[in-house]
Design a protein around this motif. Structure first.
Motif, PDB file in Angstrom:
ATOM      1  N   PRO A 133       0.793  -1.227   0.000  1.00  0.00           N
ATOM      2  CA  PRO A 133       0.000   0.000   0.000  1.00  0.00           C
ATOM      3  C   PRO A 133       0.824   1.276   0.000  1.00  0.00           C
ATOM      4  N   SER A 134       2.089   1.215   0.417  1.00  0.00           N
ATOM      5  CA  SER A 134       2.905   2.426   0.511  1.00  0.00           C
ATOM      6  C   SER A 134       3.688   2.718  -0.765  1.00  0.00           C
ATOM      7  N   ASN A 139      -0.585   0.854  -6.383  1.00  0.00           N
ATOM      8  CA  ASN A 139      -1.032   2.060  -5.691  1.00  0.00           C
ATOM      9  C   ASN A 139      -0.320   3.308  -6.211  1.00  0.00           C
ATOM     10  N   GLY A 197      -5.869  -0.614   0.711  1.00  0.00           N
ATOM     11  CA  GLY A 197      -4.852  -1.281   1.512  1.00  0.00           C
ATOM     12  C   GLY A 197      -4.490  -2.663   1.001  1.00  0.00           C
ATOM     13  N   PHE A 203      -3.484  -5.711   3.251  1.00  0.00           N
ATOM     14  CA  PHE A 203      -3.528  -5.285   4.643  1.00  0.00           C
ATOM     15  C   PHE A 203      -4.920  -4.810   5.054  1.00  0.00           C
ATOM     16  N   SER A 204      -5.881  -4.971   4.172  1.00  0.00           N
ATOM     17  CA  SER A 204      -7.251  -4.545   4.438  1.00  0.00           C
ATOM     18  C   SER A 204      -8.173  -5.755   4.458  1.00  0.00           C
TER      19      SER A 204
END
Length: 311
Positions: free
Chosen positions: A146-147, A152, A164, A167-168
């Motif tokens: 996500p980062s 993304n 995310g 991670f979601s």
């Protein structure tokens, strides 16, 4: 001409196996199939039957199995993680199998078109399916980051929200479904082979009758390749119910058990908690579910699968 007594005796010996040459050929034949037969008995039939026995026992590999009848199966009904893993697996199956089937057929139709560089395009679409699953999982871990993941980064560049992903809880299962669509090379190749067998005269006759491209696809292509669709759907069902490697490598069942698939939970029970009896019961329930789904698809196939000899 009637057979002599000697000829009749030889024929009788040949049929009964008393002939030395027949016995030798039979022994050689058994020796040739012995490696497969031993492997099947030791590595397939014995584990299959022993897992059935263990499913009715409490067994941790450290002490002898203790018979508890249907205790493991009753415990499953009151296990919230069992139901969560079953829900996650059904969610993945119900979405991924239809979507992957439609996408694989669409890509196969495109790759079947006579264009320059056709073989190159086919190779490009097939390559992901030969990448080892663990290696592709590590690659997609980076893509879904996500980062600083590539996906993304692209979404932010065009002004779209960046989920995310892994991670979601909301996006983890769709993420794994999207990843699965990347490796459709094998079914695409099978559909391509099926498309080669569709008679061109049918397309020509339909075109003369004024049928457009989509009507030709729906009324000619799909029925003619429907046996292959049936095969790929059944294989997709079986594989999706046993979905394990990608989820285990990428998420370990998280976040908060949102990607705890049935096979991952079975693995936990067997090799992390050493509940082999409980895991065996889970395995047999999975076998029954897969068998029921396969039978259901086969029963429904009479209404939508066309075979060339049907009238």
């Amino acid at each position: 001409m009637s057979l002599t007594m000697t000829d009749k005796n030889k024929a009788s010996q040949f049929k009964s196996g008393r002939n030395p040459r027949v016995r030798r050929n039979r022994i050689i034949g058994w020796l040739f199939i012995a490696p497969w037969a031993i492997g099947f008995l030791v590595f397939a039939l014995y584990p299959f039957l022993s897992s059935l026995y263990y499913s009715f026992t409490s067994f941790d590999m450290l002490s002898p199995p203790k018979w508890i009848a249907f205790g493991n199966y009753g415990r499953l009904l009151h296990d919230p993680l069992f139901w969560r893993s079953l829900y996650n697996t059904l969610y993945y199956t119900i979405i991924s199998v239809p979507v992957s089937t439609v996408l694989a057929i669409a890509v196969a139709l495109l790759l079947n078109m006579k264009v320059h560089g056709q073989s190159i395009y086919r190779t490009i679409f097939y390559l992901p399916s030969v990448v080892p699953i663990v290696a592709s999982s590590v690659l997609w871990l980076w893509l879904f980051n996500p980062s600083f993941g590539l996906i993304n980064s692209f979404l932010r560049a065009v002004g779209l929200p960046a989920p995310g992903w892994l991670f979601s809880q909301l996006w983890v299962k769709p993420s794994l479904i999207i990843m699965g669509l990347w490796g459709l090379g094998a079914p695409i190749v099978i559909y391509l082979a099926a498309l080669q067998g569709v008679p061109q005269e049918l397309y020509e006759a339909a075109e003369l009758e004024g049928c457009g491209r989509w009507r030709r696809i729906w009324h000619i292509t799909v029925p003619m390749i429907s046996p292959v669709i049936l095969f790929n759907v059944i294989m997709g069902l079986i594989n999706s119910f046993q979905y394990f490697t990608q989820a285990y490598v990428m998420t370990q069942g998280g976040p908060d058990n949102a990607s705890l698939f049935y096979a991952v939970y079975l693995y936990r029970q067997a090799f992390q908690y050493l509940n082999f009896g409980y895991a065996s019961a889970m395995a047999w329930l999975l076998f029954i579910v897969i068998l029921a789904a396969t039978v259901l698809v086969f029963r429904s196939s009479a209404k939508w699968v066309y075979y060339g000899g049907d009238r």
